[in-house]
Design a protein around this motif. Structure first.
Motif, mmCIF file in Angstrom:
data_model
loop_
_atom_site.group_PDB
_atom_site.id
_atom_site.type_symbol
_atom_site.label_atom_id
_atom_site.label_comp_id
_atom_site.label_asym_id
_atom_site.label_seq_id
_atom_site.Cartn_x
_atom_site.Cartn_y
_atom_site.Cartn_z
ATOM 1 N N LYS A 1 0.861 -1.193 0.000
ATOM 2 C CA LYS A 1 0.000 0.000 0.000
ATOM 3 C C LYS A 1 0.890 1.233 0.000
ATOM 4 O O LYS A 1 1.908 1.281 0.685
ATOM 5 N N THR A 2 0.487 2.243 -0.745
ATOM 6 C CA THR A 2 1.198 3.515 -0.750
ATOM 7 C C THR A 2 0.441 4.462 0.164
ATOM 8 O O THR A 2 -0.767 4.647 0.011
ATOM 9 N N THR B 1 5.216 6.892 1.294
ATOM 10 C CA THR B 1 5.990 5.686 1.607
ATOM 11 C C THR B 1 5.134 4.460 1.323
ATOM 12 O O THR B 1 3.931 4.557 1.102
ATOM 13 N N GLU B 2 5.780 3.308 1.356
ATOM 14 C CA GLU B 2 5.067 2.056 1.173
ATOM 15 C C GLU B 2 4.881 1.363 2.509
ATOM 16 O O GLU B 2 5.725 1.448 3.395
ATOM 17 N N MET B 3 3.765 0.643 2.613
ATOM 18 C CA MET B 3 3.462 -0.111 3.820
ATOM 19 C C MET B 3 2.990 -1.495 3.374
ATOM 20 O O MET B 3 2.211 -1.608 2.413
ATOM 21 N N ASP C 1 -3.706 -5.077 -7.880
ATOM 22 C CA ASP C 1 -3.054 -5.007 -6.570
ATOM 23 C C ASP C 1 -1.590 -5.438 -6.674
ATOM 24 O O ASP C 1 -1.261 -6.420 -7.338
ATOM 25 N N LEU C 2 -0.719 -4.686 -6.016
ATOM 26 C CA LEU C 2 0.697 -4.999 -5.957
ATOM 27 C C LEU C 2 0.961 -5.793 -4.684
ATOM 28 O O LEU C 2 0.542 -5.380 -3.591
ATOM 29 N N LEU C 3 1.632 -6.935 -4.819
ATOM 30 C CA LEU C 3 1.902 -7.819 -3.687
ATOM 31 C C LEU C 3 3.397 -8.030 -3.516
ATOM 32 O O LEU C 3 4.159 -7.990 -4.482
ATOM 33 N N VAL D 1 6.856 -8.385 -11.218
ATOM 34 C CA VAL D 1 7.098 -6.963 -11.414
ATOM 35 C C VAL D 1 8.585 -6.634 -11.240
ATOM 36 O O VAL D 1 9.214 -6.084 -12.134
ATOM 37 N N ALA D 2 9.139 -6.961 -10.065
ATOM 38 C CA ALA D 2 10.529 -6.590 -9.766
ATOM 39 C C ALA D 2 10.994 -7.314 -8.507
ATOM 40 O O ALA D 2 10.180 -7.797 -7.722
ATOM 41 N N PRO D 3 12.327 -7.365 -8.274
ATOM 42 C CA PRO D 3 12.810 -7.926 -7.013
ATOM 43 C C PRO D 3 12.357 -7.055 -5.845
ATOM 44 O O PRO D 3 12.127 -5.856 -6.006
ATOM 45 N N GLU D 4 12.223 -7.676 -4.696
ATOM 46 C CA GLU D 4 11.858 -6.913 -3.494
ATOM 47 C C GLU D 4 13.014 -5.986 -3.146
ATOM 48 O O GLU D 4 14.179 -6.325 -3.320
ATOM 49 N N LYS D 5 12.688 -4.821 -2.647
ATOM 50 C CA LYS D 5 13.703 -3.805 -2.319
ATOM 51 C C LYS D 5 14.497 -4.198 -1.078
ATOM 52 O O LYS D 5 13.951 -4.779 -0.148
#
Length: 164
Positions: free
Chosen positions: A35-36, A44-46, A57-59, A89-93
């Motif tokens: 969630k942004t 920020t992201e949560m 939804d982004l997971l 989508v992408a690697p986790e940060k």
């Protein structure tokens, strides 16, 4: 919507259960919704528990690997399929310590990004084979290789996916 979430969670649990069969490597899998939020003028992201996911939804899918033995584990490979109802989508940060490789053939073969594939196109009436870069959204599985996992050491690995 509930069916999509159930199939994602079921595939994650099955993969996790299979990976843990009589091994000194303990794996646990978590799925969170990204969630942004904006607080004090900063965005920020949560991460919140994933429930009732809908398309778009982004997971965040995280695997926690722990060495439960008294000996170091070397060249540990941890594969994880991208759930069918989602796309990569992408690697986790902020996660490192393992080499990631990707698959576009359901986990049969893996290679470092960027992946390439051959396609045939028609140019000026002739068939021509070209090598093109694979989009991350086409990745079907990720495999991490951990060079060494010390006794009792825990490492988090993960990536972001989006619900189709």
């Amino acid at each position: 919507m509930k069916r999509r979430t159930s199939s994602i969670i079921l595939s994650l649990l099955l993969g996790s259960a299979l990976a843990q069969t009589s091994s000194p490597l303990l794996l646990s899998l978590s799925l969170s919704q990204v969630k942004t939020v904006t607080a004090g003028g900063k965005t920020t992201e949560m991460l919140v528990p994933a429930k009732g996911n809908v398309p778009g939804d982004l997971l965040s899918q995280l695997v926690t690997a722990k060495n439960t033995s008294t000996k170091a584990l070397k060249n540990v490979r941890i594969p994880l399929n991208v759930p069918k109802a989602t796309f990569y989508v992408a690697p986790e940060k902020g996660i490192d310590g393992a080499r990631a490789e990707y698959s576009i053939d359901g986990g049969k073969t893996f290679a470092p990004a960027p992946l390439k594939k051959k396609i045939t196109v028609t140019e000026n009436g002739k068939s021509v084979t070209r090598e093109v870069e694979v989009k991350p959204s086409e990745y079907q599985a990720v495999r991490w290789t951990i060079p060494e996992l010390a006794p009792g050491q825990t490492l988090k690995l993960g990536y972001r996916i989006q619900v189709k």
